[in-house]
Design an enzyme around this catalytic site. Structure first.
Site, mmCIF file in Angstrom:
data_model
loop_
_atom_site.group_PDB
_atom_site.id
_atom_site.type_symbol
_atom_site.label_atom_id
_atom_site.label_comp_id
_atom_site.label_asym_id
_atom_site.label_seq_id
_atom_site.Cartn_x
_atom_site.Cartn_y
_atom_site.Cartn_z
ATOM 1 C CG ASN A 82 -6.528 1.727 10.993
ATOM 2 O OD1 ASN A 82 -6.945 1.361 12.063
ATOM 3 N ND2 ASN A 82 -5.393 2.096 10.944
ATOM 4 C CE LYS A 122 -3.846 2.094 2.455
ATOM 5 N NZ LYS A 122 -3.409 3.274 3.210
#
Length: 256
Positions: free
Chosen positions: A206, A97
């Site tokens: 998240n 990522k």
């Protein structure tokens, strides 16, 4: 279409789950339960969370889960490339990522440096998933550079403000051929469902879970939101009547 046939494909790898779990802000002992409740098949990993042998995040991720290391903390392409290489050595994962964030106040990604890093890492065999401001021209450049996905922010990192960039994300969904995965800013399962109804390929979350009172329960709620939004998108949402109304049941043949 069944779950087994509606697959998310990233860099030649297929997944039945469209919910990617971030792990950056909650304790290690909650990771397993969050994964189980989310039914996530991909989880992020920050390099700094592998520093200690006792508190190495890799020890807490169940087998069979795809590890998605990130380059958080990188401020330019060279730093991101170096971090990606280290992360692959530590995790054994070719997924990365890609985050290039020089701005420390608003945490806005540098799209130009991200394109530079993508080209290098894709040529080195990484499955590059770049985090970007939603810009159509940059997204096209990333695809040309070898990106496996594009990951536009919905709102600034950690804000839980929801789909602040909705119109720009919709353009990417309509025009970009690789998966469009919404990253950053989604704060509620309902917002995840809305993004999936738009045609997003997956959601990464998240902070929305890390700041919830019950992390595993919120992980489950997000999973259900993502699944509901995907099913609605595949079903084709019904029309909208801008003026007036249309009866649900026929009005003809009623007794006078």
């Amino acid at each position: 279409m069944s779950e087994e046939t509606d697959l998310l494909t990233i860099g030649g790898h297929t997944f039945t789950s469209r919910f990617i779990l971030g792990s950056g802000k909650y304790s290690y002992d909650l990771i397993d339960s969050a994964i189980n409740q989310a039914k996530a098949q991909i989880i992020t990993m920050a390099l700094r969370r592998t520093d200690s042998a006792e508190e190495n995040i890799l020890n807490y991720i169940p087998e069979g889960i795809t590890i998605l290391p990130n380059t958080s903390g990188s401020t330019n392409a060279q730093e991101a490339i170096r971090t990606a290489r280290l992360a692959r050595e530590l995790s054994g994962s070719n997924f990365i990522k890609l985050e290039v964030v020089p701005d420390k106040k608003y945490l806005m990604p540098d799209n130009n440096e991200t394109v530079k890093a993508t080209e290098v890492l894709a040529n080195e065999g990484f499955i590059v998933m770049p985090y970007i401001l939603p810009d159509l021209n940059v997204a096209r450049q990333l695809v040309d550079a070898g990106a496996a996905t594009v990951m536009p922010l919905a709102a600034p990192i950690g804000t839980n403000k929801g789909l602040a960039t909705k119109d720009l994300i919709q353009i990417l969904i309509d025009e970009i051929d690789v998966p469009v995965i919404i990253d950053a800013g989604i704060g509620r399962p309902s917002e995840a469902a809305e993004a999936m109804e738009m045609g997003a390929d997956a959601i990464m979350a998240n902070t929305s879970m890390a700041t919830a009172e019950n992390i595993p329960l919120m992980a489950e709620a997000f999973r259900l939101g993502v699944e509901a939004g995907r099913k609605a998108y595949l079903a084709g949402p019904g029309r909208i009547i801008e003026r007036g109304a249309v009866a649900s049941s026929p009005l003809t043949g009623l007794s006078k």
